[in-house]
Design a protein around this motif. Sequence first.
Motif, PDB file in Angstrom:
ATOM      1  N   SER A 221       8.264   8.968   4.222  1.00 21.56           N
ATOM      2  CA  SER A 221       7.697   9.843   3.181  1.00 21.56           C
ATOM      3  C   SER A 221       8.764  10.273   2.180  1.00 21.56           C
ATOM      4  O   SER A 221       8.879  11.449   1.814  1.00 21.56           O
ATOM      5  CB  SER A 221       7.011  11.064   3.807  1.00 21.56           C
ATOM      6  OG  SER A 221       5.907  10.674   4.590  1.00 21.56           O
TER       7      SER A 221
ATOM      8  N   ASP B  40       7.287  -2.694   8.116  1.00 20.46           N
ATOM      9  CA  ASP B  40       6.764  -2.788   9.475  1.00 20.46           C
ATOM     10  C   ASP B  40       7.327  -3.981  10.240  1.00 20.46           C
ATOM     11  O   ASP B  40       7.448  -3.939  11.460  1.00 20.46           O
ATOM     12  CB  ASP B  40       5.227  -2.885   9.434  1.00 20.46           C
ATOM     13  CG  ASP B  40       4.594  -1.594   8.923  1.00 20.46           C
ATOM     14  OD1 ASP B  40       5.263  -0.551   8.987  1.00 20.46           O
ATOM     15  OD2 ASP B  40       3.436  -1.645   8.469  1.00 20.46           O
TER      16      ASP B  40
ATOM     17  N   LYS C 116       5.288   4.798   2.304  1.00 18.61           N
ATOM     18  CA  LYS C 116       5.640   6.092   2.910  1.00 18.61           C
ATOM     19  C   LYS C 116       6.216   5.905   4.306  1.00 18.61           C
ATOM     20  O   LYS C 116       7.151   6.606   4.702  1.00 18.61           O
ATOM     21  CB  LYS C 116       4.410   6.999   2.948  1.00 18.61           C
ATOM     22  CG  LYS C 116       4.000   7.527   1.583  1.00 18.61           C
ATOM     23  CD  LYS C 116       2.801   8.465   1.672  1.00 18.61           C
ATOM     24  CE  LYS C 116       2.437   9.035   0.318  1.00 18.61           C
ATOM     25  NZ  LYS C 116       1.280   9.961   0.389  1.00 18.61           N
ATOM     26  N   ARG C 117       5.660   4.953   5.058  1.00 20.25           N
ATOM     27  CA  ARG C 117       6.216   4.676   6.390  1.00 20.25           C
ATOM     28  C   ARG C 117       7.630   4.125   6.271  1.00 20.25           C
ATOM     29  O   ARG C 117       8.518   4.473   7.052  1.00 20.25           O
ATOM     30  CB  ARG C 117       5.330   3.683   7.146  1.00 20.25           C
ATOM     31  CG  ARG C 117       4.106   4.284   7.784  1.00 20.25           C
ATOM     32  CD  ARG C 117       3.590   3.407   8.912  1.00 20.25           C
ATOM     33  NE  ARG C 117       3.324   2.044   8.479  1.00 20.25           N
ATOM     34  CZ  ARG C 117       2.133   1.598   8.063  1.00 20.25           C
ATOM     35  NH1 ARG C 117       1.108   2.434   8.026  1.00 20.25           N
ATOM     36  NH2 ARG C 117       1.965   0.345   7.696  1.00 20.25           N
TER      37      ARG C 117
ATOM     38  N   THR D 201       0.837  -1.196   0.000  1.00 17.57           N
ATOM     39  CA  THR D 201       0.000   0.000   0.000  1.00 17.57           C
ATOM     40  C   THR D 201       0.874   1.249   0.000  1.00 17.57           C
ATOM     41  O   THR D 201       2.055   1.199   0.381  1.00 17.57           O
ATOM     42  CB  THR D 201      -0.920   0.026   1.223  1.00 17.57           C
ATOM     43  OG1 THR D 201      -0.112   0.161   2.416  1.00 17.57           O
ATOM     44  CG2 THR D 201      -1.742  -1.250   1.322  1.00 17.57           C
ATOM     45  N   GLY D 202       0.292   2.355  -0.427  1.00 20.61           N
ATOM     46  CA  GLY D 202       1.031   3.611  -0.408  1.00 20.61           C
ATOM     47  C   GLY D 202       1.440   4.010   0.999  1.00 20.61           C
ATOM     48  O   GLY D 202       2.517   4.562   1.212  1.00 20.61           O
ATOM     49  N   ARG D 203       0.575   3.691   1.970  1.00 17.73           N
ATOM     50  CA  ARG D 203       0.892   4.028   3.365  1.00 17.73           C
ATOM     51  C   ARG D 203       2.105   3.241   3.847  1.00 17.73           C
ATOM     52  O   ARG D 203       2.978   3.790   4.537  1.00 17.73           O
ATOM     53  CB  ARG D 203      -0.320   3.718   4.242  1.00 17.73           C
ATOM     54  CG  ARG D 203      -0.142   4.093   5.696  1.00 17.73           C
ATOM     55  CD  ARG D 203      -1.427   3.888   6.472  1.00 17.73           C
ATOM     56  NE  ARG D 203      -2.497   4.735   5.968  1.00 17.73           N
ATOM     57  CZ  ARG D 203      -3.729   4.737   6.455  1.00 17.73           C
ATOM     58  NH1 ARG D 203      -4.049   3.929   7.457  1.00 17.73           N
ATOM     59  NH2 ARG D 203      -4.653   5.530   5.945  1.00 17.73           N
ATOM     60  N   GLU D 204       2.215   1.948   3.460  1.00 12.25           N
ATOM     61  CA  GLU D 204       3.361   1.138   3.853  1.00 12.25           C
ATOM     62  C   GLU D 204       4.656   1.699   3.264  1.00 12.25           C
ATOM     63  O   GLU D 204       5.683   1.771   3.953  1.00 12.25           O
ATOM     64  CB  GLU D 204       3.168  -0.305   3.369  1.00 12.25           C
ATOM     65  CG  GLU D 204       2.147  -1.101   4.161  1.00 12.25           C
ATOM     66  CD  GLU D 204       1.959  -2.493   3.603  1.00 12.25           C
ATOM     67  OE1 GLU D 204       2.162  -3.456   4.353  1.00 12.25           O
ATOM     68  OE2 GLU D 204       1.608  -2.614   2.406  1.00 12.25           O
TER      69      GLU D 204
ATOM     70  N   GLU E 147      -0.546   2.411  -5.915  1.00  7.70           N
ATOM     71  CA  GLU E 147      -1.529   3.352  -5.363  1.00  7.70           C
ATOM     72  C   GLU E 147      -1.092   4.801  -5.523  1.00  7.70           C
ATOM     73  O   GLU E 147      -1.941   5.700  -5.595  1.00  7.70           O
ATOM     74  CB  GLU E 147      -1.731   3.076  -3.872  1.00  7.70           C
ATOM     75  CG  GLU E 147      -2.553   1.850  -3.573  1.00  7.70           C
ATOM     76  CD  GLU E 147      -2.855   1.732  -2.085  1.00  7.70           C
ATOM     77  OE1 GLU E 147      -3.432   0.728  -1.698  1.00  7.70           O
ATOM     78  OE2 GLU E 147      -2.496   2.649  -1.324  1.00  7.70           O
ATOM     79  N   LEU E 148       0.209   5.036  -5.551  1.00  7.07           N
ATOM     80  CA  LEU E 148       0.707   6.405  -5.559  1.00  7.07           C
ATOM     81  C   LEU E 148       0.772   6.953  -6.981  1.00  7.07           C
ATOM     82  O   LEU E 148       0.388   6.283  -7.945  1.00  7.07           O
ATOM     83  CB  LEU E 148       2.079   6.457  -4.885  1.00  7.07           C
ATOM     84  CG  LEU E 148       2.092   5.947  -3.435  1.00  7.07           C
ATOM     85  CD1 LEU E 148       3.495   5.998  -2.860  1.00  7.07           C
ATOM     86  CD2 LEU E 148       1.137   6.761  -2.571  1.00  7.07           C
TER      87      LEU E 148
ATOM     88  N   CYS F 199       3.976  -1.268  -5.659  1.00  7.08           N
ATOM     89  CA  CYS F 199       2.895  -0.396  -5.168  1.00  7.08           C
ATOM     90  C   CYS F 199       2.379   0.415  -6.344  1.00  7.08           C
ATOM     91  O   CYS F 199       3.175   1.046  -7.054  1.00  7.08           O
ATOM     92  CB  CYS F 199       3.410   0.529  -4.066  1.00  7.08           C
ATOM     93  SG  CYS F 199       2.202   1.764  -3.538  1.00  7.08           S
TER      94      CYS F 199
END
Length: 306
Positions: free
Chosen positions: A133, A154, A128-129, A123-126, A199-200, A197
Amino acid sequence: MGTTSGTLCGSQAGCDGNSTCGPDPNTAGVRRCFCNGGLRWDPIQGICAENVTCQNPEGCGGSSKTALIAGLTSGLGAAILLGTIAIHLYKRHKRIKEARERLAREREEILNAGGTRAAKLFTGREIKRATNSFSKDHLLGAGGYGEVYKGILDDGTVVAIKCAKLGNTKGTDQVLNEVRILCQVNHRSLVCLLGCCVELEQPILVYEYIQNGTLLDQLQDFNRGEDDVNLAVYAQRMMDEERLMDIVDPLLKEKATTIELETMKALGFLALGCLEEKRQNRPSMKEVVEEIEYIMSIATTKNVEN
């Protein structure tokens, strides 16, 4: 004392209960009935009536009740309107969520189709973490495709995250298919592609992280001794001498069939094309994937015929 009724009186008995007998200030010795306080003389009805200021023909006694009803009606209407909007937004959010989940399943099916090793859809959130970012502190380098960042997932896995340049024209399905094919290529000398990914704003590829420098460092290490030659030059020399198979890993050639050896040779020529010094002479990733698919399809056809 209120307005005069115009009625003459000798005593209070000559006036009704809503008026009081008193001397007429305008005429000496004359007594008249005067309307009590809060009352005024109504010449039409001939009585002292209440001093009404309301202009509503239907009367003003129910004005407070009417205002209450109007307030309740307005409040109820507003509540219904807000409830309708809330329901609409909830249904819209639910539809979007279901569409995203369905799209994610479809993309995962593309990634996992036909391969022994499944690729992961990040995912885009993964991403960026993992890169804070896309912090400059995580930047490993940049090239024709884009920038490469060091990332920590993570679960603590260290990865190399390859981010395409803005404006990359590759479609989502194309990127997914490339990842699916590349994930089927498994060799101890190759960097493992973990997933991607989409999504971005631009496509992103996630590789295992190798600490021993970049591929360019390994191919073009000009700090070697004079008797040593960098790998790219050596491979080119072996191809010119028609000895390309001499640089193929012996473990790959061991017990390989004729078709497999021919496939290795074809892939070797493709790899050498990727080492061209000028970028415009090198095939694009799309062309590389298409060529690999073509080579593998020929090998499969020959195996079936045999």
